[in-house]
Write a protein that holds these residues in place. Structure first.
Motif, PDB file in Angstrom:
ATOM      1  N   GLN A 129       2.485  -4.358  -1.274  1.00  0.00           N
ATOM      2  CA  GLN A 129       3.919  -4.579  -1.052  1.00  0.00           C
ATOM      3  C   GLN A 129       4.757  -3.674  -1.959  1.00  0.00           C
ATOM      4  OE1 GLN A 129       4.213  -8.755  -1.789  1.00  0.00           O
ATOM      5  NE2 GLN A 129       3.664  -9.353   0.328  1.00  0.00           N
ATOM      6  N   ALA A 130       4.369  -3.516  -3.206  1.00  0.00           N
ATOM      7  CA  ALA A 130       5.105  -2.639  -4.137  1.00  0.00           C
ATOM      8  C   ALA A 130       5.004  -1.178  -3.704  1.00  0.00           C
ATOM      9  CB  ALA A 130       4.552  -2.813  -5.540  1.00  0.00           C
ATOM     10  N   GLN A 131       3.810  -0.756  -3.241  1.00  0.00           N
ATOM     11  CA  GLN A 131       3.638   0.622  -2.775  1.00  0.00           C
ATOM     12  C   GLN A 131       4.512   0.910  -1.555  1.00  0.00           C
ATOM     13  OE1 GLN A 131      -0.389   1.598  -1.771  1.00  0.00           O
ATOM     14  NE2 GLN A 131       0.056   3.786  -1.417  1.00  0.00           N
ATOM     15  N   LEU A 132       4.614  -0.044  -0.638  1.00  0.00           N
ATOM     16  CA  LEU A 132       5.449   0.125   0.541  1.00  0.00           C
ATOM     17  C   LEU A 132       6.911   0.282   0.154  1.00  0.00           C
ATOM     18  CD1 LEU A 132       5.842   0.188   3.604  1.00  0.00           C
ATOM     19  CD2 LEU A 132       5.888  -2.332   3.569  1.00  0.00           C
ATOM     20  N   LYS A 133       7.371  -0.509  -0.801  1.00  0.00           N
ATOM     21  CA  LYS A 133       8.769  -0.420  -1.224  1.00  0.00           C
ATOM     22  C   LYS A 133       9.065   0.940  -1.850  1.00  0.00           C
ATOM     23  CE  LYS A 133       9.578  -5.332  -2.005  1.00  0.00           C
ATOM     24  NZ  LYS A 133       9.910  -6.382  -3.014  1.00  0.00           N
ATOM     25  N   ARG A 134       8.113   1.500  -2.641  1.00  0.00           N
ATOM     26  CA  ARG A 134       8.335   2.802  -3.257  1.00  0.00           C
ATOM     27  C   ARG A 134       8.418   3.909  -2.207  1.00  0.00           C
ATOM     28  NH1 ARG A 134       4.435   0.905  -6.985  1.00  0.00           N
ATOM     29  NH2 ARG A 134       2.844   2.183  -5.932  1.00  0.00           N
ATOM     30  N   LEU A 135       7.538   3.838  -1.222  1.00  0.00           N
ATOM     31  CA  LEU A 135       7.543   4.849  -0.166  1.00  0.00           C
ATOM     32  C   LEU A 135       8.802   4.751   0.684  1.00  0.00           C
ATOM     33  CD1 LEU A 135       3.803   4.740   0.979  1.00  0.00           C
ATOM     34  CD2 LEU A 135       4.956   6.573  -0.299  1.00  0.00           C
ATOM     35  N   GLN A 136       9.234   3.525   0.962  1.00  0.00           N
ATOM     36  CA  GLN A 136      10.465   3.375   1.727  1.00  0.00           C
ATOM     37  C   GLN A 136      11.659   3.948   0.961  1.00  0.00           C
ATOM     38  OE1 GLN A 136      10.419  -0.854   2.418  1.00  0.00           O
ATOM     39  NE2 GLN A 136       9.458  -0.655   4.459  1.00  0.00           N
ATOM     40  N   ALA A 137      11.714   3.714  -0.359  1.00  0.00           N
ATOM     41  CA  ALA A 137      12.809   4.267  -1.170  1.00  0.00           C
ATOM     42  C   ALA A 137      12.728   5.793  -1.220  1.00  0.00           C
ATOM     43  CB  ALA A 137      12.760   3.676  -2.571  1.00  0.00           C
ATOM     44  N   ALA A 138      11.499   6.300  -1.354  1.00  0.00           N
ATOM     45  CA  ALA A 138      11.338   7.760  -1.397  1.00  0.00           C
ATOM     46  C   ALA A 138      11.713   8.394  -0.066  1.00  0.00           C
ATOM     47  CB  ALA A 138       9.899   8.113  -1.766  1.00  0.00           C
ATOM     48  N   ALA A 139      11.393   7.708   1.027  1.00  0.00           N
ATOM     49  CA  ALA A 139      11.746   8.251   2.342  1.00  0.00           C
ATOM     50  C   ALA A 139      13.244   8.309   2.520  1.00  0.00           C
ATOM     51  CB  ALA A 139      11.111   7.400   3.432  1.00  0.00           C
ATOM     52  N   ARG A 140      13.948   7.320   1.983  1.00  0.00           N
ATOM     53  CA  ARG A 140      15.406   7.357   2.094  1.00  0.00           C
ATOM     54  C   ARG A 140      15.998   8.517   1.280  1.00  0.00           C
ATOM     55  NH1 ARG A 140      14.784   1.653   1.728  1.00  0.00           N
ATOM     56  NH2 ARG A 140      15.196   1.756  -0.526  1.00  0.00           N
ATOM     57  N   ASP A 141      15.304   8.883   0.200  1.00  0.00           N
ATOM     58  CA  ASP A 141      15.784  10.004  -0.629  1.00  0.00           C
ATOM     59  C   ASP A 141      15.231  11.339  -0.160  1.00  0.00           C
ATOM     60  OD1 ASP A 141      17.148   8.164  -2.166  1.00  0.00           O
ATOM     61  OD2 ASP A 141      15.528   7.974  -3.656  1.00  0.00           O
ATOM     62  N   GLY A 142      14.368  11.300   0.877  1.00  0.00           N
ATOM     63  CA  GLY A 142      13.780  12.536   1.405  1.00  0.00           C
ATOM     64  C   GLY A 142      12.580  12.991   0.642  1.00  0.00           C
ATOM     65  N   ALA A 143      12.044  12.158  -0.261  1.00  0.00           N
ATOM     66  CA  ALA A 143      10.882  12.551  -1.065  1.00  0.00           C
ATOM     67  C   ALA A 143       9.568  12.165  -0.402  1.00  0.00           C
ATOM     68  CB  ALA A 143      10.959  11.916  -2.448  1.00  0.00           C
ATOM     69  N   ALA A 144       9.564  11.458   0.698  1.00  0.00           N
ATOM     70  CA  ALA A 144       8.343  11.051   1.412  1.00  0.00           C
ATOM     71  C   ALA A 144       8.647  11.031   2.897  1.00  0.00           C
ATOM     72  CB  ALA A 144       7.867   9.685   0.939  1.00  0.00           C
ATOM     73  N   ASP A 145       7.595  11.308   3.683  1.00  0.00           N
ATOM     74  CA  ASP A 145       7.816  11.303   5.137  1.00  0.00           C
ATOM     75  C   ASP A 145       7.571   9.907   5.700  1.00  0.00           C
ATOM     76  OD1 ASP A 145       5.089  11.033   5.071  1.00  0.00           O
ATOM     77  OD2 ASP A 145       4.670  13.072   5.698  1.00  0.00           O
ATOM     78  N   LEU A 146       7.981   9.725   6.945  1.00  0.00           N
ATOM     79  CA  LEU A 146       7.873   8.411   7.604  1.00  0.00           C
ATOM     80  C   LEU A 146       6.419   8.028   7.900  1.00  0.00           C
ATOM     81  CD1 LEU A 146      10.896   8.635  10.070  1.00  0.00           C
ATOM     82  CD2 LEU A 146      10.755   7.477   7.849  1.00  0.00           C
ATOM     83  N   GLN A 147       5.546   9.031   8.043  1.00  0.00           N
ATOM     84  CA  GLN A 147       4.139   8.721   8.325  1.00  0.00           C
ATOM     85  C   GLN A 147       3.507   7.966   7.160  1.00  0.00           C
ATOM     86  OE1 GLN A 147       2.547   9.255  11.226  1.00  0.00           O
ATOM     87  NE2 GLN A 147       0.817   8.100  10.328  1.00  0.00           N
TER      88      GLN A 147
END
Length: 309
Positions: A129-147
């Motif tokens: 759950q914590a990893q998902l939240k970090r990736l979602q935040a990074a995706a909003r900042d453009g630091a991670a892709d949606l995949q």
């Protein structure tokens, strides 16, 4: 030689004779009880004469307890002896249960493994759950892709599903363990209430069956009298009537007074008396309770009951 002349005694007057007779009659009258004198002992005994008599037997309230095992099997251990007093819930005997104990051990191991697996899976959930939240935040900042976000969501869903399956396995293993423990209780026979062991029909190594009593108990309950009223006395005895009781073979030792507790509304054959010429007698059973607990009597002793108004 001197002659002595006897002087004749004077004859009593008739009135004197009559007076003596009156005195004699008066003395006799003084020796007899007056009409208003208190009743004699015989009159009191006559007042206490029974209105009915019957033969009876001492029994315990509710009767003896014949206990049978809940399952068929071989007796492994008998932990009581005849004449011993036992308490409610006390173990009386055990039946061999090796196969059941082996099955229970396997079930307990399965239950422990299921608990461990469920605990391991549930421990992963907070990390995923914590990893998902970090990736979602990074995706909003453009630091991670949606995949990467989709992969994290799929991993969390899979872990949650595995945890739910593990929880179901825990419940299933727990239920099986409880069932086996309940079944194991059937291999032990316990006293349902405080009582005295009067007869053991089983021995170590013998077979016991559900259809046959293995132990007979005498409950520690009040003693009663079950008397048999001859049909000629059936209408004489009433509920609440008092009665005197003596042992059938020892009339010199009276028992405590008893009172009629209930009367059977039906006729039945006698079990205590029999007429060789007429055959079994028709009687009405009558149950009496002692006013105080009798001492030095045993269940099954025959008594004679005298009913009084």
């Amino acid at each position: 030689m001197t002659k002595i002349h006897a002087t004749p005694l004077p004859m009593p007057h008739p009135w004197q004779v009559l007076g003596l007779l009156c005195l004699a009659l008066g003395g006799l009258a003084g020796c007899t009880p007056a009409a208003d004198s208190p009743p004699t002992a015989s009159a009191s005994q006559q007042h206490q004469s029974p209105v009915a008599v019957a033969r009876g037997k001492i029994e315990v309230d509710g009767g003896l307890l014949d206990l049978a095992s809940a399952i068929d099997g071989t007796v492994q251990q008998i932990v009581v002896r005849e004449g011993q007093q036992v308490q409610a819930g006390q173990l009386l005997l055990k039946i061999h249960d090796e196969d059941l104990r082996a099955e229970l051990a396997v079930a307990q191991s399965s239950y422990q493994l299921a608990q461990a697996r469920h605990k391991a899976l549930t421990t992963k959930l907070p990390l995923l759950q914590a990893q998902l939240k970090r990736l979602q935040a990074a995706a909003r900042d453009g630091a991670a892709d949606l995949q990467e976000v989709d992969n994290a969501q799929a991993a969390l869903r899979n872990a949650q599903s595995e945890a739910e399956v593990a929880q179901a396995e825990v419940k299933l293993a727990q239920s099986k363990t409880q069932q086996l423990r309940e079944r194991q209780r059937l291999y032990a026979l316990h006293a349902p209430e405080a009582a005295t062991v009067v007869h053991l029909r089983a021995q170590t190594g013998s077979q016991v069956h559900t259809s046959q009593a293995a132990v007979r108990l005498l409950p520690l309950r009040p003693l009663r009298i079950r008397a048999e009223l001859n049909e000629s006395f059936a209408g004489t005895v009433q509920k609440g009537m008092r009665a005197s009781v003596v042992l059938d073979n020892d009339s010199s030792t009276p028992l405590p007074e008893a009172r009629v507790l209930r009367i059977n509304p039906m006729y039945g054959p006698s079990t205590l008396q029999d007429d060789a010429q007429r055959g079994p007698l028709r009687v009405v059973e009558c149950v009496l309770e002692f006013e105080t607990a009798p001492g030095h009597v045993r269940v099954g002793q025959n008594v004679r009951v005298s009913f009084h108004e």
